[in-house]
Design an enzyme around this catalytic site. Sequence first.
Site, PDB file in Angstrom:
ATOM      1  N   GLY A  94      49.253  -4.331 -46.731  1.00  0.00           N
ATOM      2  CA  GLY A  94      49.439  -5.038 -47.997  1.00  0.00           C
ATOM      3  C   GLY A  94      50.900  -5.173 -48.380  1.00  0.00           C
ATOM      4  O   GLY A  94      51.242  -5.260 -49.571  1.00  0.00           O
ATOM      5  N   LYS A  95      51.773  -5.218 -47.365  1.00  0.00           N
ATOM      6  CA  LYS A  95      53.219  -5.301 -47.623  1.00  0.00           C
ATOM      7  C   LYS A  95      53.589  -6.575 -48.371  1.00  0.00           C
ATOM      8  O   LYS A  95      54.451  -6.563 -49.258  1.00  0.00           O
ATOM      9  CB  LYS A  95      53.977  -5.226 -46.293  1.00  0.00           C
ATOM     10  CG  LYS A  95      53.833  -3.891 -45.575  1.00  0.00           C
ATOM     11  CD  LYS A  95      54.598  -3.872 -44.266  1.00  0.00           C
ATOM     12  CE  LYS A  95      53.986  -4.764 -43.210  1.00  0.00           C
ATOM     13  NZ  LYS A  95      52.630  -4.346 -42.799  1.00  0.00           N
ATOM     14  N   GLY A  96      52.965  -7.702 -47.997  1.00  0.00           N
ATOM     15  CA  GLY A  96      53.307  -8.978 -48.611  1.00  0.00           C
ATOM     16  C   GLY A  96      53.136  -8.948 -50.114  1.00  0.00           C
ATOM     17  O   GLY A  96      54.013  -9.402 -50.864  1.00  0.00           O
TER      18      GLY A  96
ATOM     19  N   SER B 195      47.871  -0.398 -56.096  1.00  0.00           N
ATOM     20  CA  SER B 195      47.294  -1.739 -56.124  1.00  0.00           C
ATOM     21  C   SER B 195      45.788  -1.618 -56.310  1.00  0.00           C
ATOM     22  O   SER B 195      45.108  -0.938 -55.538  1.00  0.00           O
ATOM     23  CB  SER B 195      47.600  -2.470 -54.805  1.00  0.00           C
ATOM     24  OG  SER B 195      46.918  -3.701 -54.751  1.00  0.00           O
ATOM     25  N   VAL B 196      45.269  -2.289 -57.351  1.00  0.00           N
ATOM     26  CA  VAL B 196      43.854  -2.150 -57.682  1.00  0.00           C
ATOM     27  C   VAL B 196      43.058  -3.426 -57.451  1.00  0.00           C
ATOM     28  O   VAL B 196      41.844  -3.456 -57.652  1.00  0.00           O
ATOM     29  CB  VAL B 196      43.672  -1.672 -59.138  1.00  0.00           C
ATOM     30  CG1 VAL B 196      44.261  -0.286 -59.325  1.00  0.00           C
ATOM     31  CG2 VAL B 196      44.298  -2.662 -60.125  1.00  0.00           C
TER      32      VAL B 196
ATOM     33  N   GLN C 262      54.526  -5.435 -39.439  1.00  0.00           N
ATOM     34  CA  GLN C 262      53.644  -4.505 -38.738  1.00  0.00           C
ATOM     35  C   GLN C 262      53.633  -3.145 -39.447  1.00  0.00           C
ATOM     36  O   GLN C 262      53.647  -3.102 -40.657  1.00  0.00           O
ATOM     37  CB  GLN C 262      54.036  -4.373 -37.254  1.00  0.00           C
ATOM     38  CG  GLN C 262      53.729  -5.589 -36.404  1.00  0.00           C
ATOM     39  CD  GLN C 262      54.845  -6.595 -36.366  1.00  0.00           C
ATOM     40  OE1 GLN C 262      56.017  -6.259 -36.252  1.00  0.00           O
ATOM     41  NE2 GLN C 262      54.502  -7.854 -36.464  1.00  0.00           N
TER      42      GLN C 262
ATOM     43  N   THR D 178      48.852 -10.298 -29.752  1.00  0.00           N
ATOM     44  CA  THR D 178      48.488 -11.432 -30.597  1.00  0.00           C
ATOM     45  C   THR D 178      48.700 -12.763 -29.876  1.00  0.00           C
ATOM     46  O   THR D 178      48.350 -13.811 -30.406  1.00  0.00           O
ATOM     47  CB  THR D 178      49.326 -11.446 -31.888  1.00  0.00           C
ATOM     48  OG1 THR D 178      50.718 -11.501 -31.541  1.00  0.00           O
ATOM     49  CG2 THR D 178      49.055 -10.200 -32.723  1.00  0.00           C
TER      50      THR D 178
ATOM     51  N   ALA E  75      53.194 -10.988 -37.295  1.00  0.00           N
ATOM     52  CA  ALA E  75      52.956 -10.403 -38.616  1.00  0.00           C
ATOM     53  C   ALA E  75      52.222 -11.408 -39.494  1.00  0.00           C
ATOM     54  O   ALA E  75      52.395 -12.611 -39.357  1.00  0.00           O
ATOM     55  CB  ALA E  75      54.284 -10.029 -39.264  1.00  0.00           C
ATOM     56  N   GLY E  76      51.418 -10.885 -40.395  1.00  0.00           N
ATOM     57  CA  GLY E  76      50.760 -11.744 -41.372  1.00  0.00           C
ATOM     58  C   GLY E  76      50.797 -11.073 -42.729  1.00  0.00           C
ATOM     59  O   GLY E  76      50.028 -10.148 -42.980  1.00  0.00           O
ATOM     60  N   HIS E  77      51.705 -11.493 -43.594  1.00  0.00           N
ATOM     61  CA  HIS E  77      51.827 -10.884 -44.921  1.00  0.00           C
ATOM     62  C   HIS E  77      51.067 -11.735 -45.932  1.00  0.00           C
ATOM     63  O   HIS E  77      51.435 -12.872 -46.209  1.00  0.00           O
ATOM     64  CB  HIS E  77      53.300 -10.756 -45.306  1.00  0.00           C
ATOM     65  CG  HIS E  77      54.009  -9.709 -44.502  1.00  0.00           C
ATOM     66  ND1 HIS E  77      55.314  -9.345 -44.736  1.00  0.00           N
ATOM     67  CD2 HIS E  77      53.581  -8.941 -43.479  1.00  0.00           C
ATOM     68  CE1 HIS E  77      55.663  -8.394 -43.878  1.00  0.00           C
ATOM     69  NE2 HIS E  77      54.630  -8.146 -43.102  1.00  0.00           N
TER      70      HIS E  77
ATOM     71  N   LYS F 245      44.588  -1.300 -51.789  1.00  0.00           N
ATOM     72  CA  LYS F 245      43.180  -1.553 -51.453  1.00  0.00           C
ATOM     73  C   LYS F 245      42.263  -0.372 -51.762  1.00  0.00           C
ATOM     74  O   LYS F 245      41.216  -0.201 -51.141  1.00  0.00           O
ATOM     75  CB  LYS F 245      43.037  -1.992 -49.992  1.00  0.00           C
ATOM     76  CG  LYS F 245      43.810  -3.262 -49.674  1.00  0.00           C
ATOM     77  CD  LYS F 245      43.401  -3.904 -48.369  1.00  0.00           C
ATOM     78  CE  LYS F 245      42.122  -4.696 -48.505  1.00  0.00           C
ATOM     79  NZ  LYS F 245      41.887  -5.575 -47.347  1.00  0.00           N
TER      80      LYS F 245
ATOM     81  N   ASP G 189      48.984  -4.359 -41.695  1.00  0.00           N
ATOM     82  CA  ASP G 189      47.924  -4.850 -42.594  1.00  0.00           C
ATOM     83  C   ASP G 189      47.747  -3.955 -43.820  1.00  0.00           C
ATOM     84  O   ASP G 189      46.665  -3.890 -44.394  1.00  0.00           O
ATOM     85  CB  ASP G 189      46.582  -4.977 -41.858  1.00  0.00           C
ATOM     86  CG  ASP G 189      46.690  -5.757 -40.564  1.00  0.00           C
ATOM     87  OD1 ASP G 189      47.267  -6.860 -40.608  1.00  0.00           O
ATOM     88  OD2 ASP G 189      46.236  -5.268 -39.513  1.00  0.00           O
TER      89      ASP G 189
ATOM     90  N   ARG H 282      41.001 -11.743 -35.950  1.00  0.00           N
ATOM     91  CA  ARG H 282      40.125 -10.764 -35.314  1.00  0.00           C
ATOM     92  C   ARG H 282      39.655  -9.720 -36.322  1.00  0.00           C
ATOM     93  O   ARG H 282      40.410  -9.322 -37.211  1.00  0.00           O
ATOM     94  CB  ARG H 282      40.864 -10.042 -34.172  1.00  0.00           C
ATOM     95  CG  ARG H 282      41.133 -10.924 -32.967  1.00  0.00           C
ATOM     96  CD  ARG H 282      41.838 -10.153 -31.863  1.00  0.00           C
ATOM     97  NE  ARG H 282      43.181  -9.758 -32.240  1.00  0.00           N
ATOM     98  CZ  ARG H 282      44.019  -9.124 -31.424  1.00  0.00           C
ATOM     99  NH1 ARG H 282      43.630  -8.788 -30.199  1.00  0.00           N
ATOM    100  NH2 ARG H 282      45.238  -8.804 -31.830  1.00  0.00           N
TER     101      ARG H 282
END
Length: 454
Positions: free
Chosen positions: A46-48, A442-443, A255, A160, A70-72, A362, A44, A334
Amino acid sequence: MTDFGGNRNSRRISVQPKKIVSLPRFSNNGNMKMDILLGLQWGDEGKGKIVDVLTPKYDVIARFQGGPNAGHSLEFNGIRHVLHIIPSGIFHKEKTNIIGNGVVIDPIIFEEEINALIAMGLTPTDNLFISRKAHLILPTHKLLDAAQEAHKGNMKIGSTLKGIGPTYTDKIARTGLRVCDLESPDFENKYRQKIDEHIEILQNFHFDYEAKLAELDAQWRKSLETIRKFQFIDSEYVVHQYLTEEKSVLAEGAQGTLLDVEFGAYPFVTSSNTIAAGAFTGLGLAPHYAGSVFGIVKAYCTRVGSGPFPTELFDETGEFLRKEGNEYGATTGRPRRCGWLDLVALQYALMINGVTDIALTKADVLDKLDEIKVCTAYRVNGELTDRMPSATDVEIEPVYTTLPGWKSSISNCKTYEELPQTFKDYIQFIEDKTHTKVSIVSVSPDRDGTIFRD
């Protein structure tokens, strides 16, 4: 032109037969390297987004491990997009995207992602290719995941429930089904045999599976119509060929390093190698192809599921980070556990991966804080250390350094010079402690909210 696929209606990857005569043809004299992008925390990070903004610099984006756990997340034009299996370069129509052999694929979730991309006006069959050696997540893998997690009771690891663990278990046990099996005339028999084996295990767990299996089986069979529209490739040959032709390749990890099955906080880990070394086994390349390694680091830490988290916050600051950063799992929904940046864990991850460049994400979530804490050492069972312990049942007390907050919005900054000096001091502190350059900042969530240094 050699056809690496079994699907007649999809675009072919152009590889000349004369170039695939023997392995020496693929020897690399150091001219072209594969860059790697991966997470350095618990996922999580911010790879995507970072893959998306780096994609214009590359010809090929290749996922090398993980699956729909995974969730990008990517955001552009004010719209948030989440990818689970498909590489994050897919939104760039002119770029080639590859799902590597180290990935496990759920055809149902794959179909959902493809339909969403088509609804956006994309034609993923044109620039997405799938390794024949990638393993398939079967309906019973998901049921086994749920049964096993329920059986653990208070010892749950926070799965998951996407079937990842059971699929990798079958892979290591040499009993799994792969994408190439979809091309076999005996596929139905292979599938039924594997489902029957899983049913026996589910019965031993006394798990109520029948109704859910019937539903999943119907969805799974239908989804095969979609995946079969794509070109299946022997990706190890294809990636080698691209590098031989001096095309640039970016390997995308899923991940994070601290979830690696070997080097994470075992057993609270995922089932694959999330580190840089996994890119070579996950795509079929030798280590001498290693180029730059981009390590993605959130300006604070988050984690989903069980397991050690030394800097976790249980107070109003932790809740602030969760709300301000919208810290809810892209895959599970979650709420994520939140805490301060952990430089002990970060230095460990940098060492394991050979990171050349840090991408800090972030940081804008911290804009409103008066002060920011950073963990620079641990007390493990009362003794001061700068090393990550191997055991997960030890008492870890974080030792913090407190830094001033920048107390201003950075989301509209376009250059490094525009950033508040206090934020630049925060970046300098990280660089001094890790001896690694923060090359990307990243801003904001949008792809345009990214600052490249040098």
